[in-house]
Design an enzyme around this catalytic site. Structure first.
Site, PDB file in Angstrom:
ATOM      1  N   LYS A 123       0.825  -1.210   0.000  1.00  0.00           N
ATOM      2  CA  LYS A 123       0.000   0.000   0.000  1.00  0.00           C
ATOM      3  C   LYS A 123       0.856   1.256   0.000  1.00  0.00           C
ATOM      4  O   LYS A 123       0.473   2.269  -0.574  1.00  0.00           O
ATOM      5  CB  LYS A 123      -0.982  -0.014   1.174  1.00  0.00           C
ATOM      6  CG  LYS A 123      -2.054  -1.082   0.987  1.00  0.00           C
ATOM      7  CD  LYS A 123      -3.284  -0.834   1.815  1.00  0.00           C
ATOM      8  CE  LYS A 123      -4.381  -1.811   1.408  1.00  0.00           C
ATOM      9  NZ  LYS A 123      -5.485  -1.858   2.352  1.00  0.00           N
ATOM     10  N   LYS A 205      -8.170 -11.257  -9.072  1.00  0.00           N
ATOM     11  CA  LYS A 205      -9.295 -11.382  -8.133  1.00  0.00           C
ATOM     12  C   LYS A 205     -10.259 -10.206  -8.313  1.00  0.00           C
ATOM     13  O   LYS A 205      -9.813  -9.075  -8.506  1.00  0.00           O
ATOM     14  CB  LYS A 205      -8.702 -11.375  -6.717  1.00  0.00           C
ATOM     15  CG  LYS A 205      -9.631 -11.846  -5.640  1.00  0.00           C
ATOM     16  CD  LYS A 205      -8.905 -11.909  -4.308  1.00  0.00           C
ATOM     17  CE  LYS A 205      -9.498 -10.893  -3.364  1.00  0.00           C
ATOM     18  NZ  LYS A 205      -9.043 -11.005  -1.985  1.00  0.00           N
ATOM     19  N   LYS A 208     -13.346  -4.829  -4.594  1.00  0.00           N
ATOM     20  CA  LYS A 208     -14.239  -3.668  -4.531  1.00  0.00           C
ATOM     21  C   LYS A 208     -13.579  -2.370  -4.955  1.00  0.00           C
ATOM     22  O   LYS A 208     -14.270  -1.407  -5.238  1.00  0.00           O
ATOM     23  CB  LYS A 208     -14.941  -3.512  -3.182  1.00  0.00           C
ATOM     24  CG  LYS A 208     -14.233  -3.870  -1.896  1.00  0.00           C
ATOM     25  CD  LYS A 208     -15.202  -3.577  -0.729  1.00  0.00           C
ATOM     26  CE  LYS A 208     -14.923  -4.343   0.542  1.00  0.00           C
ATOM     27  NZ  LYS A 208     -13.647  -4.039   1.182  1.00  0.00           N
TER      28      LYS A 208
HETATM   29  P1  AMP Z   1     -11.744  -7.082   0.752  1.00  0.00           P
HETATM   30  O1  AMP Z   1     -12.914  -6.623  -0.058  1.00  0.00           O
HETATM   31  O2  AMP Z   1     -10.534  -7.372  -0.098  1.00  0.00           O
HETATM   32  O3  AMP Z   1     -11.478  -6.197   1.931  1.00  0.00           O
HETATM   33  O4  AMP Z   1     -12.128  -8.503   1.366  1.00  0.00           O
HETATM   34  C1  AMP Z   1     -13.154  -8.709   2.309  1.00  0.00           C
HETATM   35  C2  AMP Z   1     -13.463 -10.199   2.354  1.00  0.00           C
HETATM   36  O5  AMP Z   1     -14.033 -10.639   1.122  1.00  0.00           O
HETATM   37  C3  AMP Z   1     -12.251 -11.075   2.602  1.00  0.00           C
HETATM   38  O6  AMP Z   1     -12.641 -12.166   3.421  1.00  0.00           O
HETATM   39  C4  AMP Z   1     -11.878 -11.565   1.224  1.00  0.00           C
HETATM   40  O7  AMP Z   1     -11.189 -12.797   1.243  1.00  0.00           O
HETATM   41  C5  AMP Z   1     -13.249 -11.715   0.557  1.00  0.00           C
HETATM   42  N1  AMP Z   1     -13.109 -11.465  -0.900  1.00  0.00           N
HETATM   43  C6  AMP Z   1     -12.905 -10.266  -1.489  1.00  0.00           C
HETATM   44  N2  AMP Z   1     -12.847 -10.398  -2.834  1.00  0.00           N
HETATM   45  C7  AMP Z   1     -12.986 -11.724  -3.092  1.00  0.00           C
HETATM   46  C8  AMP Z   1     -13.006 -12.497  -4.291  1.00  0.00           C
HETATM   47  N3  AMP Z   1     -12.876 -11.931  -5.484  1.00  0.00           N
HETATM   48  N4  AMP Z   1     -13.198 -13.824  -4.201  1.00  0.00           N
HETATM   49  C9  AMP Z   1     -13.350 -14.407  -2.977  1.00  0.00           C
HETATM   50  N5  AMP Z   1     -13.343 -13.747  -1.808  1.00  0.00           N
HETATM   51  C10 AMP Z   1     -13.162 -12.412  -1.855  1.00  0.00           C
END
Ligand code: AMP
Length: 341
Positions: A123, A205, A208
């Protein structure tokens, strides 16, 4: 779980802590990789689920978006089936013990340890103009989040494993220096295949905060937008609807269809044998639209009822705070802070 203090059978259940950062709108990957399991775990565990707004300000952030998303996340928590009678649903900044414990834990974490965190390095490299101390101390706030509730289990993605290890190290260090204070938490990592990829770049992946939002399906996208995104999904020049690592685009769509219709992957392959990619993409889009329809309707009702959402937040914060205070008070006593009678 009404209250972790209750002398009920709930006491035998393990404690789970999970939080989502409102830095972008929730998308399909969040649902499949995190939210769906959070709903499932409610009956078997005492769960504390948070909107982690304090973590959001470690990166550049628009206050109005953060405020809107905090309501949106809470409304979505409820809309997907998280139940404030079973689990504690709260907003992190409304439980002041998180910041208070984080300060103490900062003093029991070495500069060198925090410097080794991969997320901090990544980051910082991404936004060299805003390498703030909060970004550096992110893992100690996360350790406080988890340790305050005497958490047994933390469902997290592999990307957070290093932070959880640090939380365990800090807790062990504190327990050894003083006396047992914190439960040492374990991670629960999702099984392979639970990962959803960006529809326009199926090797990355879905996230958001992805730059290209056309490849990200947000949980609150309207049906036309969802259909458009699926119709434009990148596939390959083959025609077979078959799950295969060398075909990431079509495999990703098969995973999504499988999850949202509850159909095993091999049954999806059989169902669409001979169909065109275009037809399949339409069917995946429709399945997602239909699955999300009741969730979106419920979200819409809830998000316009701020009073209700605030009541859920207030109750959640009170329950969380009651538990968190006990841990914090033990910690304050052990480090030598004078507590007024
Ligand atoms: P984040 O949005 O990266 O802060 O992730 C929040 C939660 O959502 C975490 O447990 C991630 O592992 C899960 N997560 C986010 N994006 C994905 C994705 N594309 N596929 C599976 N799990 C996800």
């Amino acid at each position: 779980m009404a209250d972790l203090n209750d002398k009920t059978q709930d006491q035998a259940k393990k404690i789970v802590y999970s939080a989502l950062k409102p830095t972008g709108d929730l998308q399909l990957g969040n649902y499949i990789g995190a939210l769906k399991n959070m709903v499932r775990m409610q009956d078997d565990y005492n769960c504390v689920y948070m909107v982690a707004d304090m973590h959001s300000i470690t990166v550049d952030n628009v206050p109005a978006d953060l405020r809107r998303r905090t309501y949106d996340f809470m409304a979505l928590f409820l809309a997907i089936g998280l139940d404030p009678e079973k689990s504690i649903l709260a907003v992190q900044s409304q439980v002041p013990e998180h910041a208070e414990l984080a300060w103490v834990l900062n003093c029991y974490t070495q500069f060198g340890e925090a410097s080794r965190m991969t997320q901090f390095k990544e980051k910082s490299a991404k936004a060299p103009e805003n390498v703030n101390v909060g970004l550096f101390a992110y893992p100690t706030l996360m350790a406080a989040d988890i340790l305050l509730y005497q958490t047994d289990l933390v469902p997290i993605g592999k990307d957070q494993k290093q932070h959880l290890e640090l939380a365990r190290d800090i807790a062990q260090r504190f327990n050894t220096k003083y006396s047992p204070t914190f439960v040492i938490p374990d991670g629960i990592y999702p099984k392979q295949g639970a990962k959803i990829y960006n529809l326009l770049d199926p090797t990355a992946k879905m996230g958001k905060t992805d730059d290209n939002t056309n490849g990200v399906v947000f949980l609150l996208d309207d049906p036309d937008t969802i259909m458009r995104k699926f119709k434009r999904a990148v596939t390959d020049c083959d025609t077979d609807i078959r799950y295969d690592e060398s075909k990431p685009g079509i495999s990703n769509l098969i995973t999504i269809y499988s999850v949202f219709t509850g159909t095993p992957v091999d049954a999806v392959e059989r169902e669409f044998a001979g169909s065109s990619y275009a037809d399949f993409k339409t069917k995946v889009g429709e399945a997602v639209v239909e699955y999300l329809r009741p969730i979106q309707a419920r979200h819409h009702e809830l998000v316009t009822d701020k009073k209700y959402l605030e009541e859920v937040m207030r109750n959640g914060a009170e329950k969380a705070s009651r538990i968190a205070k006990r841990t914090l008070s033990k910690v304050y006593r052990k480090v030598g802070f004078v507590q007024l009678p």
